[in-house]
Write a protein that holds these residues in place. Sequence first.
Motif, PDB file in Angstrom:
ATOM      1  N   PHE A  29       1.241  -1.321   0.135  1.00 25.48           N
ATOM      2  CA  PHE A  29      -0.052  -0.038   0.052  1.00 25.48           C
ATOM      3  C   PHE A  29       0.913   1.064  -0.172  1.00 25.48           C
ATOM      4  O   PHE A  29       0.278   2.013  -0.219  1.00 25.48           O
ATOM      5  CB  PHE A  29      -0.809  -0.428   1.394  1.00 25.48           C
ATOM      6  N   ILE A  30       2.029   1.628   0.621  1.00 32.73           N
ATOM      7  CA  ILE A  30       2.997   2.676   0.772  1.00 32.73           C
ATOM      8  C   ILE A  30       3.903   2.579  -0.731  1.00 32.73           C
ATOM      9  O   ILE A  30       4.565   2.952  -1.370  1.00 32.73           O
ATOM     10  CB  ILE A  30       3.752   3.054   2.033  1.00 32.73           C
ATOM     11  N   TYR A  31       4.539   1.753  -0.947  1.00 34.70           N
ATOM     12  CA  TYR A  31       5.476   1.797  -2.094  1.00 34.70           C
ATOM     13  C   TYR A  31       5.062   0.915  -3.426  1.00 34.70           C
ATOM     14  O   TYR A  31       5.568   1.415  -4.027  1.00 34.70           O
ATOM     15  CB  TYR A  31       6.815   0.172  -1.542  1.00 34.70           C
ATOM     16  N   GLY A  32       3.869   1.023  -3.518  1.00 31.10           N
ATOM     17  CA  GLY A  32       3.428  -0.227  -4.061  1.00 31.10           C
ATOM     18  C   GLY A  32       4.282  -0.663  -5.326  1.00 31.10           C
ATOM     19  O   GLY A  32       3.871  -0.640  -6.735  1.00 31.10           O
ATOM     20  N   ILE A  33       4.706  -2.056  -4.720  1.00 31.08           N
ATOM     21  CA  ILE A  33       5.235  -3.094  -5.597  1.00 31.08           C
ATOM     22  C   ILE A  33       4.322  -3.572  -6.591  1.00 31.08           C
ATOM     23  O   ILE A  33       4.989  -3.896  -7.544  1.00 31.08           O
ATOM     24  CB  ILE A  33       5.467  -4.452  -4.418  1.00 31.08           C
ATOM     25  N   GLU A  34       3.171  -3.800  -6.436  1.00 34.63           N
ATOM     26  CA  GLU A  34       2.393  -4.047  -7.865  1.00 34.63           C
ATOM     27  C   GLU A  34       3.022  -3.780  -8.844  1.00 34.63           C
ATOM     28  O   GLU A  34       3.164  -4.368  -9.832  1.00 34.63           O
ATOM     29  CB  GLU A  34       1.142  -4.477  -7.356  1.00 34.63           C
ATOM     30  N   ALA A  35       2.868  -2.350  -9.284  1.00 30.88           N
ATOM     31  CA  ALA A  35       2.927  -1.563 -10.388  1.00 30.88           C
ATOM     32  C   ALA A  35       4.577  -1.775 -10.338  1.00 30.88           C
ATOM     33  O   ALA A  35       4.914  -1.088 -11.346  1.00 30.88           O
ATOM     34  CB  ALA A  35       2.081  -0.139 -10.036  1.00 30.88           C
ATOM     35  N   ARG A  36       5.625  -1.158  -8.967  1.00 27.66           N
ATOM     36  CA  ARG A  36       6.694  -1.258 -10.040  1.00 27.66           C
ATOM     37  C   ARG A  36       7.524  -2.495  -9.965  1.00 27.66           C
ATOM     38  O   ARG A  36       8.362  -2.138 -10.197  1.00 27.66           O
ATOM     39  CB  ARG A  36       7.360  -0.780  -8.299  1.00 27.66           C
ATOM     40  N   GLN A  37       6.674  -3.926  -9.772  1.00 24.15           N
ATOM     41  CA  GLN A  37       7.713  -4.755  -9.647  1.00 24.15           C
ATOM     42  C   GLN A  37       8.334  -5.729 -11.133  1.00 24.15           C
ATOM     43  O   GLN A  37       7.715  -4.436 -12.065  1.00 24.15           O
ATOM     44  CB  GLN A  37       6.969  -6.235  -9.412  1.00 24.15           C
ATOM     45  N   PRO A  38       9.382  -6.195 -11.289  1.00 27.35           N
ATOM     46  CA  PRO A  38      10.354  -6.815 -10.384  1.00 27.35           C
ATOM     47  C   PRO A  38      11.212  -5.587  -9.981  1.00 27.35           C
ATOM     48  O   PRO A  38      11.311  -4.846 -10.784  1.00 27.35           O
ATOM     49  CB  PRO A  38      10.846  -7.834 -11.130  1.00 27.35           C
ATOM     50  N   VAL A  39      11.624  -5.760  -8.771  1.00 20.63           N
ATOM     51  CA  VAL A  39      12.678  -4.700  -8.082  1.00 20.63           C
ATOM     52  C   VAL A  39      13.968  -5.865  -7.812  1.00 20.63           C
ATOM     53  O   VAL A  39      13.757  -6.351  -7.036  1.00 20.63           O
ATOM     54  CB  VAL A  39      12.417  -3.657  -6.703  1.00 20.63           C
ATOM     55  N   ARG A  40      14.043  -5.209  -9.104  1.00 21.35           N
ATOM     56  CA  ARG A  40      15.750  -6.422  -8.814  1.00 21.35           C
ATOM     57  C   ARG A  40      16.820  -5.973  -7.615  1.00 21.35           C
ATOM     58  O   ARG A  40      17.468  -4.412  -8.744  1.00 21.35           O
ATOM     59  CB  ARG A  40      16.546  -6.013 -10.153  1.00 21.35           C
ATOM     60  N   LEU A  41      17.451  -6.781  -6.727  1.00 24.55           N
ATOM     61  CA  LEU A  41      18.210  -6.130  -5.533  1.00 24.55           C
ATOM     62  C   LEU A  41      19.920  -6.410  -6.097  1.00 24.55           C
ATOM     63  O   LEU A  41      20.986  -5.860  -5.799  1.00 24.55           O
ATOM     64  CB  LEU A  41      18.239  -6.405  -3.920  1.00 24.55           C
ATOM     65  N   THR A  42      19.934  -7.286  -6.732  1.00 23.51           N
ATOM     66  CA  THR A  42      21.019  -8.669  -7.060  1.00 23.51           C
ATOM     67  C   THR A  42      20.279  -9.126  -8.201  1.00 23.51           C
ATOM     68  O   THR A  42      19.384  -9.758  -8.736  1.00 23.51           O
ATOM     69  CB  THR A  42      21.378  -9.127  -5.949  1.00 23.51           C
ATOM     70  N   PRO A  43      21.577  -9.922  -8.989  1.00 24.68           N
ATOM     71  CA  PRO A  43      21.274 -10.514  -9.973  1.00 24.68           C
ATOM     72  C   PRO A  43      20.558 -11.706  -9.811  1.00 24.68           C
ATOM     73  O   PRO A  43      20.526 -12.788 -10.525  1.00 24.68           O
ATOM     74  CB  PRO A  43      22.900 -10.933 -10.493  1.00 24.68           C
ATOM     75  N   PHE A  44      20.587 -12.345  -8.461  1.00 24.00           N
ATOM     76  CA  PHE A  44      19.730 -13.781  -8.026  1.00 24.00           C
ATOM     77  C   PHE A  44      18.210 -13.240  -7.141  1.00 24.00           C
ATOM     78  O   PHE A  44      17.861 -13.783  -6.438  1.00 24.00           O
ATOM     79  CB  PHE A  44      21.130 -14.096  -7.403  1.00 24.00           C
ATOM     80  N   PHE A  45      18.242 -11.372  -6.464  1.00 24.60           N
ATOM     81  CA  PHE A  45      16.930 -11.522  -6.055  1.00 24.60           C
ATOM     82  C   PHE A  45      16.973 -10.978  -6.980  1.00 24.60           C
ATOM     83  O   PHE A  45      17.397  -9.337  -6.540  1.00 24.60           O
ATOM     84  CB  PHE A  45      17.969 -11.611  -4.381  1.00 24.60           C
ATOM     85  N   ASP A  46      15.349 -10.793  -6.745  1.00 25.58           N
ATOM     86  CA  ASP A  46      14.156  -9.721  -6.439  1.00 25.58           C
ATOM     87  C   ASP A  46      13.010  -9.516  -5.553  1.00 25.58           C
ATOM     88  O   ASP A  46      12.664 -10.594  -4.870  1.00 25.58           O
ATOM     89  CB  ASP A  46      13.711 -10.354  -7.678  1.00 25.58           C
TER      90      ASP A  46
END
Length: 168
Positions: A29-46
Amino acid sequence: MAMTPRILGALAVLATLAVDQANKLWLIFIYGIEARQPVRLTPFFDVIFAKNPGISYSLLSARTDMERYGLLALTVAATALLGLWLWRARTKTVGLGLGLIVGGALGNAYDRLAYGFVADFYHFHLGSFSWYVFNFADVAIVVGVALLLYESVFLAGKASEPERAAGQ
């Protein structure tokens, strides 16, 4: 007042539930992950948004209200049994482990009741190999199970009697 296994377990339940729900509410509800996905943090972790209608690995997928309430009833029954075990816990390791498991189970149960699915976010992958998507509640459950296994394999019978008696 001494930190008994019961108190430690109850605090773990509350902390796990609070952190899990705060994390989910913030991401959805605050970050809105559904609209921003995928958020790539590393080459192997999203970080993504996955709606899991079942239990681990989407087993026992609950697509209808009847199936969803059936999973909720199963969760409530299992959580009640684990709560009874927590009440009787004699060591802090068992109290903490059970508290993490119960808190995680309640966090996922709340999702199922409120949304009709469990919200999962964290996705490990390597090339075409994809590990399942999970949430903080799932991490707490796995750590709790690991603590119970550790207690069972390495600490069973090694705790002093006064420590065990203090948890009663």
